[in-house]
Design a protein around this motif. Structure first.
Motif, mmCIF file in Angstrom:
data_model
loop_
_atom_site.group_PDB
_atom_site.id
_atom_site.type_symbol
_atom_site.label_atom_id
_atom_site.label_comp_id
_atom_site.label_asym_id
_atom_site.label_seq_id
_atom_site.Cartn_x
_atom_site.Cartn_y
_atom_site.Cartn_z
ATOM 1 N N SER A 339 35.244 40.494 50.942
ATOM 2 C CA SER A 339 35.805 40.672 49.597
ATOM 3 C C SER A 339 37.270 40.282 49.543
ATOM 4 O O SER A 339 37.735 39.673 48.571
ATOM 5 C CB SER A 339 35.625 42.124 49.147
ATOM 6 O OG SER A 339 34.253 42.449 49.016
ATOM 7 N N ARG A 343 38.571 37.428 47.010
ATOM 8 C CA ARG A 343 39.461 37.786 45.907
ATOM 9 C C ARG A 343 40.873 37.264 46.094
ATOM 10 O O ARG A 343 41.616 37.106 45.129
ATOM 11 C CB ARG A 343 39.462 39.312 45.748
ATOM 12 C CG ARG A 343 38.082 39.829 45.390
ATOM 13 C CD ARG A 343 37.945 41.330 45.442
ATOM 14 N NE ARG A 343 36.525 41.688 45.301
ATOM 15 C CZ ARG A 343 36.083 42.921 45.112
ATOM 16 N NH1 ARG A 343 36.947 43.930 45.059
ATOM 17 N NH2 ARG A 343 34.791 43.155 44.986
ATOM 18 N N SER A 390 26.702 40.502 52.132
ATOM 19 C CA SER A 390 27.616 40.339 51.004
ATOM 20 C C SER A 390 27.500 41.512 50.035
ATOM 21 O O SER A 390 28.507 42.016 49.531
ATOM 22 C CB SER A 390 27.330 39.022 50.276
ATOM 23 O OG SER A 390 27.556 37.915 51.127
ATOM 24 N N VAL A 394 30.472 44.207 48.931
ATOM 25 C CA VAL A 394 30.988 44.527 47.592
ATOM 26 C C VAL A 394 30.829 46.005 47.277
ATOM 27 O O VAL A 394 31.662 46.594 46.576
ATOM 28 C CB VAL A 394 30.325 43.648 46.504
ATOM 29 C CG1 VAL A 394 30.692 42.190 46.705
ATOM 30 C CG2 VAL A 394 28.815 43.815 46.465
ATOM 31 N N ALA A 397 33.693 47.673 48.706
ATOM 32 C CA ALA A 397 34.894 47.408 47.912
ATOM 33 C C ALA A 397 34.869 48.131 46.566
ATOM 34 O O ALA A 397 35.826 48.040 45.793
ATOM 35 C CB ALA A 397 35.050 45.909 47.692
ATOM 36 N N SER A 399 32.713 47.587 44.064
ATOM 37 C CA SER A 399 32.314 46.721 42.961
ATOM 38 C C SER A 399 30.842 46.946 42.619
ATOM 39 O O SER A 399 29.982 46.860 43.499
ATOM 40 C CB SER A 399 32.523 45.255 43.331
ATOM 41 O OG SER A 399 33.890 44.983 43.546
#
Length: 425
Positions: A339, A343, A390, A394, A397, A399
């Motif tokens: 991430s 980002r 993946s 996220v 993180a 998200s």
């Protein structure tokens, strides 16, 4: 190939001409990896920094005089090489660095760095008249060979552990490879591939066995320096499993130094996962890499899972001869880096690729790099290679997607209850 002077064994220093051996020094069975040596004076007469300025072939074949192939060799049609080198000022700022670039080899045709080596493998196999090419892989080298073989109609047999990510297995099947899912580890698949190649006479692409794979991988070093106008970086970080990529980068930078195209050797920092840290342990503890026992090789970063790195001699030399280092990172650090990298610079990396950035974070914390050094992080594979990891990244993180009805009212309610800033939506 008059520009190749010899093949030299990295264990006993015996020297051969290419016609003498196909892969390894026979004195050491499958461990006798050799290095390809070149006549740099001859090469300097055939290619130069100035001639490259006029070359519109933006693939690894722009460096053909520096590769172990004939000048008129037919090469695969896929556009392999010249991946972007992104300036990453926001990532640099967060780490207190002045100059940081990310080279994104996830942009190659099969979405990983391994296309570079597999392209050379296909050329060498066809040069030898091989009917079938084979390799063992945790997924990326297999997909690379599979895709490039498909581009030229070359039959191939692939050995991968059954635990390989589904997306990577899907690539193999889409490209119509003959796929052997091995009930065991990558090391098991590797050994079986060696046996099969010897039994059936298949051309063997395996890393740490076929010396020409290093030569394909070294092209990333050429590109980095050319993209930086031949002002070599101070430090390059890359994840390490079998060790062929870091060994290839080292070879590429050594070539450029020998040609006089760059004036300093970058320090190479290899990044390993905690569960697959053979090279880190060997380097840190000054162990004999020829007798050291394998490690577990267990990590979320499947592409760098290797209990016994096959190209460990070159991988150790890449660090020791450049005053570099090895660092080790946890699987959580690797997942978090997915991430952060996405980002911070817009590069979507699979775990092995993100590991290099996790390693940079660790290197900064440990004082292995300074704020003024010019640093390159190499992403070796696209994040779509491993969707499961993946999605874990996220979630770590924080998200999450917002599920709403198809109405503006529902959207407004979601924005209010979730404290989303409508001005940034």
């Amino acid at each position: 190939m008059d520009h190749i002077t010899k093949l030299k064994c990295l264990i006993c220093s015996r020297e051969y001409v290419p016609e003498d051996i196909r892969y390894v020094c026979p004195e050491h069975e499958n461990e006798g990896i050799v290095d390809v040596h070149y006549d740099y004076d001859l090469i300097n007469n055939r290619i130069s920094r100035e001639s490259l300025e006029e070359n519109r072939d933006y693939s690894i074949w722009r460096y053909k005089p520096l590769l172990p192939v004939f000048a008129d060799a037919e090469v695969p049609p896929l556009a392999i090489g010249w991946t972007p080198l992104y300036d990453a000022p926001r990532l640099a700022g967060k780490l207190g660095l002045q100059q940081l670039w990310v080279k994104d080899d996830g942009r190659l045709p099969t979405a990983s760095f391994k296309d570079r080596a597999s392209a050379v493998a296909v050329v060498k196999a066809r040069e030898s008249g091989a009917e079938i090419i084979t390799t063992a892989s945790t997924g990326n080298a297999a997909a690379a060979l599979s895709g490039i073989c498909a581009s030229v109609g070359q039959a191939n047999v692939i050995f991968v552990p059954v635990s390989a990510p589904e997306a990577k297995i899907a690539q193999l099947l889409v490209y119509n490879s003959t796929v052997m899912l091995v009930k065991g580890s990558y090391d098991d698949a590797f050994e079986l591939c060696l046996e099969a190649a010897a039994e059936y006479g298949w051309y063997n692409r395996n890393t740490g066995y076929n010396p020409y794979m290093t030569e394909g991988k070294k092209t990333a070093a050429y590109e980095i320096c050319e993209q930086l106008n031949w002002d070599a970086p101070d430090v390059v970080l890359v994840s390490v499993g079998d060790g062929c990529i870091i060994g290839g980068l080292h070879k590429g930078f050594k070539d450029l130094m020998a040609l006089g195209w760059i004036d300093r050797m970058p320090r190479l920092i290899g990044v390993q996962a905690e569960g697959s840290n053979f090279m880190y342990e060997a380097w840190k503890n000054d162990e004999d890499i020829l007798t050291k026992a394998p490690v577990s090789g267990i990590t979320v970063a499947d592409s760098i899972s290797a209990g016994l790195p096959r190209d460990r001699i070159k991988a150790l030399a890449a660090v020791t001869e450049t005053d570099g280092a090895y660092v080790v990172v946890s699987d959580d650090e690797i997942l978090a880096a997915i991430s952060l990298l996405a980002r911070g610079v817009g590069v979507f990396a699979e775990p092995a690729g993100a590991a290099a950035y996790a390693g940079l974070i660790r290197a900064v914390a440990d004082g292995l790099v300074t704020s003024r050094e010019r640093i390159v992080v190499l992403n070796t594979g696209n994040g779509l290679k491993d969707i499961k990891s993946s999605m874990t990244a996220v979630r770590m993180a924080g998200s999450i997607p917002h599920h709403i009805e198809a109405s503006l009212t529902a959207l407004k309610q979601c924005i209010e209850t979730s404290q989303i800033s409508a001005g940034t939506c």
